[in-house]
Design a protein around this motif. Structure first.
Motif, PDB file in Angstrom:
ATOM      1  N   LYS A   1       0.756  -1.243  -0.217  1.00 40.35           N
ATOM      2  CA  LYS A   1      -0.091   0.024  -0.018  1.00 40.35           C
ATOM      3  C   LYS A   1       0.837   0.796   0.225  1.00 40.35           C
ATOM      4  CE  LYS A   1      -3.904  -1.950   2.105  1.00 40.35           C
ATOM      5  NZ  LYS A   1      -5.065  -1.105   1.188  1.00 40.35           N
ATOM      6  N   HIS A   2       2.315   1.081   0.650  1.00 41.70           N
ATOM      7  CA  HIS A   2       2.981   2.366   0.439  1.00 41.70           C
ATOM      8  C   HIS A   2       4.574   1.789  -0.614  1.00 41.70           C
ATOM      9  CE1 HIS A   2       0.606   2.783   3.898  1.00 41.70           C
ATOM     10  NE2 HIS A   2       0.780   4.224   3.620  1.00 41.70           N
TER      11      HIS A   2
ATOM     12  N   MET B   1       7.243   4.879   0.812  1.00 46.32           N
ATOM     13  CA  MET B   1       7.711   4.161   1.530  1.00 46.32           C
ATOM     14  C   MET B   1       8.577   3.191   2.099  1.00 46.32           C
ATOM     15  SD  MET B   1       7.981   5.504   4.706  1.00 46.32           S
ATOM     16  CE  MET B   1       8.026   4.906   6.774  1.00 46.32           C
TER      17      MET B   1
ATOM     18  N   ARG C   1       7.817  13.678   5.494  1.00 48.97           N
ATOM     19  CA  ARG C   1       6.565  12.654   5.417  1.00 48.97           C
ATOM     20  C   ARG C   1       6.826  13.355   7.132  1.00 48.97           C
ATOM     21  NH1 ARG C   1       6.135   7.827   7.838  1.00 48.97           N
ATOM     22  NH2 ARG C   1       4.035   6.455   6.863  1.00 48.97           N
TER      23      ARG C   1
ATOM     24  N   LEU D   1       2.160   4.112   9.698  1.00 46.58           N
ATOM     25  CA  LEU D   1       1.878   2.518   8.872  1.00 46.58           C
ATOM     26  C   LEU D   1       0.510   2.315   8.999  1.00 46.58           C
ATOM     27  CD1 LEU D   1       5.500   1.761   7.659  1.00 46.58           C
ATOM     28  CD2 LEU D   1       3.714   3.556   6.420  1.00 46.58           C
TER      29      LEU D   1
ATOM     30  N   GLU E   1      -3.822   2.909   7.974  1.00 48.13           N
ATOM     31  CA  GLU E   1      -4.155   2.532   6.546  1.00 48.13           C
ATOM     32  C   GLU E   1      -5.231   1.138   6.898  1.00 48.13           C
ATOM     33  OE1 GLU E   1      -4.811   3.229   3.255  1.00 48.13           O
ATOM     34  OE2 GLU E   1      -3.158   4.649   4.121  1.00 48.13           O
TER      35      GLU E   1
END
Lengths: 219, 444
Positions: free
Chosen positions: A69-70, A73, A131, B58, B61
């Motif tokens: 999803k990232h 990152m 970020r 993180l 999500e």
């Protein structure tokens, strides 16, 4: 300058390694002792196979759903950690120091690769900084200490790059390079950098709970 | 005031349990209770979790509250820890009554303890555990949303969730037996049968307002020719809201009564109805409080049970359910026991057409009712339903692909999804697996 150099490259090296190793052993043993007393479940449910299964998924790039999803990152985090750990161990100048002091040596990186890796670490730190400043859910969690830690990690790489390329005041930068490296090393056990020590335990425990008891994946 | 503090202020909901609870607090009392919980009931896990979190965000999500509230960071998992535990640790327990009120609200009404974030945190930090520590502190301070606290009182007084008296319980079973005998004259709901193979346990709401589920279970047991029983004494209810109010002592009492009732009847195993949180209480949390690493008597969840009956051919499907269905994965039996493939097997054996929602299995989104959140009652209903827009979107996508019916093998999920379906005008039917099996099986 020479006295300062002698200090940072002599006694302070010993001190920082002592604090790093001693502190890490202290932190881990203290936590294990405390867990034995207060969190017996941790030992009951910890399972080597399922702990390893989870850890492997989380140390392989894109091994977990969240990493997918990232993607930016994920790439940055992995590049950052790999360079952060490998550079100090395999950069030529460090290998030479080990050779001179202890007459032991090992494989080293070419200077251009080391340069690239240093820039990767610095670039990653800038990415993390941006970020922290711009992503709302990260900004919300950020406190001053997060910036201090980021600076602590970036410093040895910025100064190392500076000194190696003999930019202005590089002698001073060389000293600051050694000093900042020592500070970072000594800070690991006692700051949030201790995630390096505890990753295996926290991930392993969650992997064990999910795998052995709850029959589910945790990645 | 910062933007998020303003938002937090604007979502303040009045609740007697919280408002009256904090009125009685003094800073000294708060500090004493917090420090006693931290010193006596927590240890390395809490410390390591607090120290290891690198504030990377993180986990955000993972959370349906975060995703559904336009990515408001105060709803992110770590954001909830920041508003509660971090402040408590930073101030060494010296926090204000207003802080405790907000902490109680965050931990009890803005987190379903669904554990999805543990799968999104790179370190596997168990935020559900941290929220339970906050609930424990709030419990000891007497600050708990009124509705769920009332339910916990019912547990204390009657050992069941719904103030069902002993004779009412027996009466409900006999009533369902009577009803079912109209359909299957030989059917029995055997009470207090010593040495039966199966001890069937349900949650309080089944005799109270979903009695047809007991009827259906009896029909399934009957068709499969099983040697089963239900107790005529307290200990029949497997549910446990005390686990969610932080009343661990009561959680222990409830599970002890449940296990001991099964043992008194010398049964081989407990088979439980379609409930998620009760499974968590029996299989994960209550047993641990009683120092049982695993439940002292084998526990089979309804999904495993149906799977077993269908696989072994003990019940037969006369005609598959022909409306297209979608399947909701309840957190406590998916992330709590990995039953997602078994539930799919059951659905595929009984239904013509399963339309998947995404993400699913371990990565499902919670119904937002779990973790005791729905039990906090009407004051928090809108926050709960609006905090799960992502589930509504998932359901909507499944509907556009043709799904008419949502199967949710969990009571709490039913409550939550019912509200979501209604609030977002989805117009879908909601069913238990038992409903489908009962409708489609050969009843003999």
């Amino acid at each position: 300058m020479h006295t300062l150099y002698n200090l940072v490259s002599g006694p302070l090296v010993w001190l920082s390694f002592l604090i790093f190793i001693g502190g890490s052993v202290f932190r881990i043993t203290t936590m294990i002792r405390l867990a034995k007393e207060k969190d017996t479940a941790v030992f009951e449910y910890m399972n080597f196979y399922y702990a390893s299964r989870s850890i492997v998924h989380w140390i392989v790039p894109f091994g977990s759903e969240n990493m997918k999803k990232h993607p930016a990152m994920t790439v940055v985090t992995f590049a950052f950690h790999i360079c952060l750990i490998c550079l100090p161990l395999f950069v030529f100048a460090h290998v030479i120091l080990w050779k001179e002091s202890w007459n032991i040596s090992w494989w080293y990186l070419s200077d251009s690769v080391a340069d690239l890796m240093t820039l990767t670490v610095i670039g990653s730190c800038i990415f993390f900084l941006v970020r922290r400043l711009t992503v709302p859910e990260v900004k919300y969690l950020t406190s001053n200490s997060d910036f201090v830690i980021l600076a602590l990690v970036a410093a040895p790489f910025v100064t190392g790059f500076w000194a190696y390329h003999q930019l202005p005041a590089y002698r001073l930068m060389g000293i600051l390079h050694i000093l900042s490296g020592e500070i970072m090393l000594a800070a690991i056990p006692f700051t949030r950098l201790s995630h390096a020590l505890f990753f295996l335990f926290t991930r392993g425990y969650m992997g064990s709970e999910f795998g052995a008891v709850k029959n589910a994946k945790d990645w | 005031m910062t933007e998020s503090a303003l938002k937090a202020e604007s979502r303040k909901i009045s609740d007697e349990g919280l408002d009256k609870g904090v009125e009685k607090l003094t800073p000294a009392k708060i500090e004493q209770v917090i420090n006693s919980v931290l010193a006596n009931e927590t240890g390395a896990r809490l410390k390591v979790y607090a120290d290891t979190c690198v504030h990377c965000g993180l986990c955000s999500e993972a959370c349906h509250f975060f995703l559904s509230n336009d990515r408001d960071p105060s709803f992110s998992p770590a954001g909830k820890v920041k508003q509660t535990l971090w402040e408590i640790l930073k101030n060494k327990g010296s926090v204000s009554p207003a802080f405790i009120r907000r902490a109680a609200e965050v931990a009890s009404t803005e987190c379903n303890l669904c554990r999805r974030c543990a799968m999104y945190c790179p370190f596997g930090i168990d935020i559900a555990y941290l929220m339970l520590v906050i609930r424990r502190i709030c419990h000891k301070l007497g600050v708990m949303p009124q509705y769920i606290q009332t339910t916990a009182h019912s547990h204390s007084a009657t050992l069941n969730q719904m103030w069902v008296k002993e004779d009412e319980w027996i009466d409900s079973l006999m009533w369902q037996e009577d009803e079912a005998r109209e359909e299957i004259p030989t059917l029995r709901i055997p009470l207090e049968k010593e040495g039966a193979d199966i001890f069937y346990s349900v949650i309080g709401p089944e005799p109270k307002f979903r009695a047809q589920l007991i009827y259906q279970a009896a029909v399934i047991m009957n068709a499969a020719g099983l040697n089963w029983t239900m107790p005529a004494t307290p200990g029949w209810d497997n549910s446990d809201m005390c686990m969610y109010t932080g009343d661990n002592e009561m959680m222990g009492r409830l599970k002890k009564a449940h296990f001991e009732t099964a043992m008194r009847l010398k049964v081989k195993r407990i088979v439980m109805g379609e409930c998620g949180h009760a499974f968590r209480s029996i299989y994960d949390m209550g047993n641990r409080w009683l120092s049982w690493k695993m439940p002292p008597i084998p526990v089979t969840h309804a999904i495993e049970f149906y799977h077993e009956l269908l696989r072994e051919g003990k019940i037969k499907i006369a005609k598959k359910y022909d409306k297209a269905v979608t399947l909701h994965d309840p957190c406590n039996i998916v992330r709590g026991k990995g039953l997602h493939e078994m539930s799919r097997y059951v659905v595929n054996q009984t239904c013509e057409n399963l339309i998947e929602m995404h993400p699913n299995r371990e990565h499902n989104f919670c119904c937002s009712a779990g973790g005791g959140v729905i039990n906090c009652g009407p004051p928090f209903r809108n926050k709960r339903v609006e905090g799960n827009k992502v589930k509504a979107e998932q359901l909507f996508v499944a509907k556009t692909k043709g799904a008419k019916v949502v199967i949710a093998p969990c009571h709490n999920c039913h409550g939550g999804l019912e509200d979501i379906i209604h609030h977002y005008g989805l117009n879908m039917e909601l069913k238990f697996l038992g409903d489908i099996i009962y409708e489609c099986m050969e009843k003999k």
